[in-house]
Design an enzyme around this catalytic site. Structure first.
Site, short mmCIF file in Angstrom:
data_model
loop_
_atom_site.label_atom_id
_atom_site.label_comp_id
_atom_site.label_asym_id
_atom_site.label_seq_id
_atom_site.Cartn_x
_atom_site.Cartn_y
_atom_site.Cartn_z
N THR A 47 0.84 -1.20 0.00
CA THR A 47 0.00 0.00 0.00
C THR A 47 0.87 1.25 0.00
OG1 THR A 47 -1.73 -1.16 1.20
CG2 THR A 47 -1.82 1.23 1.23
N GLU B 23 -3.15 -6.82 7.00
CA GLU B 23 -2.76 -6.86 8.42
C GLU B 23 -3.22 -8.16 9.10
OE1 GLU B 23 -0.84 -4.10 10.20
OE2 GLU B 23 -0.48 -4.20 8.06
N ASP C 242 0.35 -5.46 16.93
CA ASP C 242 -0.45 -5.13 18.11
C ASP C 242 -0.90 -3.67 18.06
OD1 ASP C 242 0.09 -7.69 18.91
OD2 ASP C 242 1.61 -7.14 20.39
#
Length: 403
Positions: free
Chosen positions: A168, A380, A254
Site C-alpha cells: 500500500t 494486516e 499489536d
C-alpha cells in the site's frame, strides 16, 4: 476502568476528522474511484494541516501517530493517548473514504510500524517521512513467517534481495518498511524489519495493481536486487533470539491491527448512516422503543447490523486503550481486527442488498463502500489468522502446537 465515551480531550480532533471526511473526502471519492492510480492532489494541503495538528499535540496524532505500547505511564492511572486518538480519528476519516485515508502522506501503516519499534534516532530520521509497509510476497499471503526476502549483513550494511507485492502506497511513499530474514536457516526468529528509502539502488517498483476497492490508494509490487541499506535502518533488536522467536517483529501488529479495525468501523458506519437516511425517506424509520420481534424486517436487520458495529467499535477501543496503558494487547488487537473486518463486510454488503437497485448503482457510494470494505478483512492478517491467534492465546498454545 475504560470509559465508553470518547475522551473529552479528543473530541475536537474527532470533529476535525469528520469535517475532513465530509467536506474533503466525500466530494472527490467517486472521482478517484474511477481514476485508479491518479494521485489525489487535494490531499497535499490536508497532509500539511495534519502534520501541524500532530506537531501541536503531546503525542495524540491526527492519523498514524507515535503508536507504542506506552509503558512510560504504567501505574499512573488511566491514560488516553496516541493509540486511542488514532483509532477515533481514523474511523471518522474512513467514514469519508478508506482509500483516501490510506493515501494521506505520512499517515500510512509503515509510519505506524516505525512509530511502534523505532528508537529515538530512527524516529528522528524517518518519523517525518511517508512510509509504506512491505510484507506479502508472491509465495505467501497470511503466513508472515514464510518470508523469503533476505537481508544479509555486509559490514555496516545489509543487502536485501526479494520481491514484495500488495504494498500500500508503495510507489508514492518516501520509504518502505520491508520484512526480511537475516538467516533463513533460523526460521521465523530471524525475520526483521528494515527501512528502505525510495531511490535506493536495487529497489524497483515493477507494477501497480488493479483492485476491487480502495482505488484511490496505490498498491505496488516492488523488487529488491542487491539493494544495500545502512545497518542502522534495521528496526528493533538486530540480534536473533530463537527463544523470543517472531515476537519482536509481530509487536508491530499489536498497534496496527486496531488501526485497521478503526478503518472498518468507519466505512461500516458510513453505510449504516446512509441506509438509515434512505429508509427514513421511504417512511421506514427506526423505532428503538419497539421490540425487535414486532419490527419490520428491514428495521430488524438494521438493528442487528448496528449491534454488530457497536461490538466491533468497543473491541477496537479496548485494544487501543490497553496499548496506551502499557497492557499486552495481542489477543485483543486480533479480536478487534477479526470482529471489525467481518462486521464491515457484512454490514456494507447487507446495506447494498437492503436498498436493492439504489444500493447497487453508482448513484450512491454504498456499492463503493462494499468494495472498499473487503480489504479490511484481509490485510494486516486475514480473518482466519486473527481467529488462530486468539485461539492460541486462549488455549496457551504456541504457533507450533496450534496451526
Amino acid at each position: 476502568m475504560i470509559n465508553l465515551e470518547n475522551p473529552k480531550k479528543f473530541r475536537g480532533l474527532v470533529h476535525q476528522a469528520r469535517q475532513v471526511a465530509e467536506n474533503v473526502f466525500r466530494p472527490v471519492s467517486r472521482k478517484y474511484d474511477r481514476s485508479e492510480h491518479a494521485y489525489p492532489v487535494e490531499l497535499d494541503m490536508l497532509a500539511a494541516i495534519m502534520d501541524g495538528m500532530n506537531d501541536g499535540t503531546t503525542g495524540e496524532g491526527a492519523g498514524a501517530g507515535k503508536l507504542k505500547q506506552d509503558n512510560k505511564h504504567k501505574g499512573e492511572g488511566v491514560q488516553n493517548g496516541t493509540n486511542l486518538s488514532t483509532v477515533l480519528s481514523l474511523a471518522e476519516l474512513c467514514w469519508g473514504d478508506v482509500g483516501l485515508s490510506l493515501t494521506l502522506p505520512r499517515q500510512g501503516l509503515g509510519n505506524a510500524a516505525i512509530a511502534a519499534v523505532a528508537d529515538d534516532e530512527q524516529f528522528k530520521r524517518f518519523g517525518g517521512k511517508w512510509a509504506a509497509m512491505a510484507i506479502t510476497e508472491p509465495g505467501f499471503g497470511s503466513d508472515s513467517a514464510a518470508v523469503r526476502t533476505t537481508a544479509i549483513k555486509d559490514g555496516d550494511e545489509y543487502i536485501i534481495n526479494g520481491e514484495k507485492i500488495y504494498v500500500t502506497s508503495g510507489e508514492r511513499a518516501d520509504c518502505v518498511v520491508v520484512w526480511a530474514s537475516v538467516d533463513r536457516s533460523l526460521g521465523r526468529a530471524a525475520i526483521k524489519s528494515f527501512i528502505v528509502e525510495k531511490g535506493t539502488p536495487g529497489m524497483e517498483v515493477v507494477r501497480l495493481e488493479k483492485k476491487l476497492g480502495i482505488k484511490a490508494s496505490d498498491t505496488a509490487a516492488i523488487t529488491f536486487t542487491d539493494c544495500r541499506i545502512p545497518a542502522s535502518n534495521l528496526l528493533g533488536d538486530p540480534e536473533v533470539n530463537v527463544e523470543k522467536g517472531f515476537a519482536g517483529v509481530m509487536q508491530t501488529f499489536d498497534n496496527t491491527r486496531p488501526v485497521v479495525a478503526a478503518m472498518a468501523i468507519g466505512v461500516a458506519k458510513a453505510s449504516l448512516d446512509r441506509t438509515r437516511e434512505i429508509l427514513k425517506s421511504l417512511k421506514i424509520d427506526a423505532a428503538y422503543n419497539r421490540p425487535l420481534k414486532t419490527s419490520a424486517q428491514l428495521e430488524a436487520q438494521l438493528y442487528r447490523y448496528e449491534a454488530e458495529w457497536e461490538a466491533a467499535r468497543l473491541l477496537t477501543l479496548r485494544a487501543a486503550w490497553m496499548a496506551d496503558n502499557g497492557q499486552p494487547n495481542s489477543m485483543e488487537a486480533s479480536m478487534a481486527k477479526a470482529k471489525a473486518g467481518r462486521a464491515a463486510n457484512a454490514i456494507t454488503l447487507g446495506c447494498v442488498e437492503m436498498l436493492g437497485s439504489l444500493g447497487y448503482s453508482e448513484d450512491e457510494l454504498l456499492e463503493k463502500w462494499a468494495r472498499d470494505s473487503k480489504i479490511l478483512d484481509i490485510f494486516e492478517g486475514t480473518q482466519q489468522i486473527q481467529q488462530l491467534i486468539v485461539a492460541r492465546r486462549l488455549l496457551g498454545k504456541s504457533s507450533a502446537q496450534l496451526k
